[in-house]
Design an enzyme around this catalytic site. Structure first.
Site, short mmCIF file in Angstrom:
data_model
loop_
_atom_site.label_atom_id
_atom_site.label_comp_id
_atom_site.label_asym_id
_atom_site.label_seq_id
_atom_site.Cartn_x
_atom_site.Cartn_y
_atom_site.Cartn_z
N SER A 19 0.83 -1.21 0.00
CA SER A 19 0.00 0.00 0.00
C SER A 19 0.87 1.27 0.00
CB SER A 19 -0.98 0.01 1.18
OG SER A 19 -0.30 0.21 2.40
N ASN A 20 2.04 1.21 0.60
CA ASN A 20 2.95 2.37 0.53
C ASN A 20 3.50 2.54 -0.88
OD1 ASN A 20 3.48 3.91 3.11
ND2 ASN A 20 3.55 1.80 3.87
N MET A 93 10.35 -6.31 4.53
CA MET A 93 10.46 -6.92 5.86
C MET A 93 11.75 -7.74 6.03
SD MET A 93 7.86 -5.48 6.95
CE MET A 93 7.62 -6.11 8.60
N ILE A 95 16.23 -7.59 6.30
CA ILE A 95 17.32 -6.69 6.72
C ILE A 95 18.45 -6.79 5.70
CG2 ILE A 95 19.01 -6.20 8.53
CD1 ILE A 95 16.92 -7.28 10.54
N LEU A 96 18.79 -5.64 5.12
CA LEU A 96 19.86 -5.62 4.11
C LEU A 96 21.23 -5.63 4.81
CD1 LEU A 96 18.24 -2.92 1.81
CD2 LEU A 96 18.54 -5.36 1.25
N HIS A 112 8.99 3.21 8.86
CA HIS A 112 8.84 2.33 10.03
C HIS A 112 7.61 2.76 10.83
CE1 HIS A 112 10.19 -0.51 13.02
NE2 HIS A 112 9.91 0.40 13.95
N ASP A 148 16.91 0.28 11.98
CA ASP A 148 15.97 1.37 12.31
C ASP A 148 16.61 2.51 13.10
OD1 ASP A 148 13.98 -0.12 11.04
OD2 ASP A 148 13.38 -1.13 12.87
C1 GAR Z 1 3.81 -0.69 6.85
O1 GAR Z 1 3.07 -0.42 8.00
C2 GAR Z 1 5.29 -0.39 7.07
O2 GAR Z 1 5.51 0.73 7.88
C3 GAR Z 1 5.73 -1.64 7.76
O3 GAR Z 1 5.06 -2.68 7.09
C4 GAR Z 1 3.82 -2.20 6.57
C5 GAR Z 1 3.79 -2.52 5.10
O4 GAR Z 1 2.58 -2.15 4.51
N1 GAR Z 1 7.15 -1.78 7.69
C6 GAR Z 1 7.89 -2.30 8.65
O5 GAR Z 1 7.41 -2.76 9.68
C7 GAR Z 1 9.38 -2.33 8.38
N2 GAR Z 1 10.09 -2.70 9.53
P1 GAR Z 1 2.44 -2.03 2.92
O6 GAR Z 1 3.08 -3.30 2.32
O7 GAR Z 1 0.97 -2.00 2.67
O8 GAR Z 1 3.15 -0.80 2.47
#
Ligand code: GAR
Length: 192
Positions: A19-20, A93, A95-96, A112, A148
């Site tokens: 979604s991002n 999700m 870690i690089l 984050h 992070d």
């Molecule tokens: C989002 O809430 C993002 O902030 C989080 O995963 C979700 C992904 O949503 N990211 C982390 O937790 C990274 N550590 P999306 O796939 O719909 O963008």
């Protein structure tokens, strides 16, 4: 006369829903945007989010992360070949490695779902609710070798109500994520 510097090339790494990515595609496809997304890579070849890259006709790849070095080598080749200026992690999700960050040698941004430096890592909403925090939120930061922990570019908070649970808080925060990631990229570019 102002020098025309052209648009910055962005790549986006995702792992799932995307979604991002969707909100970034919407923002960067505006005519006056200073950036364009030219490459999307998912660490999960079956990620639903890849559909957004397809919809916007952006080059996209699903590369299994089961062997991290292989994912990173393939990705690095694609980033270089496509002349990517900035890499945006959006729901990525994994870690690089430090070696990847060093070899890419260009800025990497991450979103984050907490008010960093609070709640690095996973289960951020669970922890904010459990600790009875009054606020939580989302942070866009630079990626460094420490999880992070890089420089914060933009942060926005939301109020945690007594009636909130993990799912309602996640929803509220996701909404502001979609709002602040594009803003953070714009802000970052102007300061380059
Ligand atoms: C989002 O809430 C993002 O902030 C989080 O995963 C979700 C992904 O949503 N990211 C982390 O937790 C990274 N550590 P999306 O796939 O719909 O963008």
């Amino acid at each position: 006369m102002e020098k025309y510097l052209g648009k910055k090339n962005l790549a986006v790494f995702i792992s799932g829903r995307g979604s991002n990515l969707k909100s970034l595609l919407k923002f960067t496809s505006k005519k006056n945007s200073s950036t364009k997304i030219i490459l999307v890579i998912s660490s999960n070849p079956n990620a639903i989010g890849l559909k957004y890259a397809k919809k916007y006709k952006i080059k996209n790849y699903g590369i299994k992360f089961s062997k991290k070095s292989s994912f990173e080598n393939q990705s690095l080749k694609l980033l270089k070949k496509n002349k990517v200026d900035i890499l945006c992690l959006a729901g990525f999700m994994k870690i690089l490695s430090g070696s990847f960050i060093k070899k890419f040698a260009k800025p990497i941004l991450n979103i984050h779902p907490s008010l960093l430096p609070k709640y690095k890592g996973l289960n951020t909403h669970e922890r904010a609710i459990k600790n009875k925090d009054k606020f939580s939120g989302a942070t866009i930061h630079l990626v460094t070798q420490k999880l992070d922990s890089g420089k914060i570019i933009l942060q926005k908070r939301v109020k945690i109500l007594k009636s909130d649970n993990v799912s309602s808080l996640r929803k509220k925060i996701l909404k502001i994520e979609h709002e602040i990631y594009p803003k953070a990229i714009a802000k970052f570019i102007t300061n380059l």
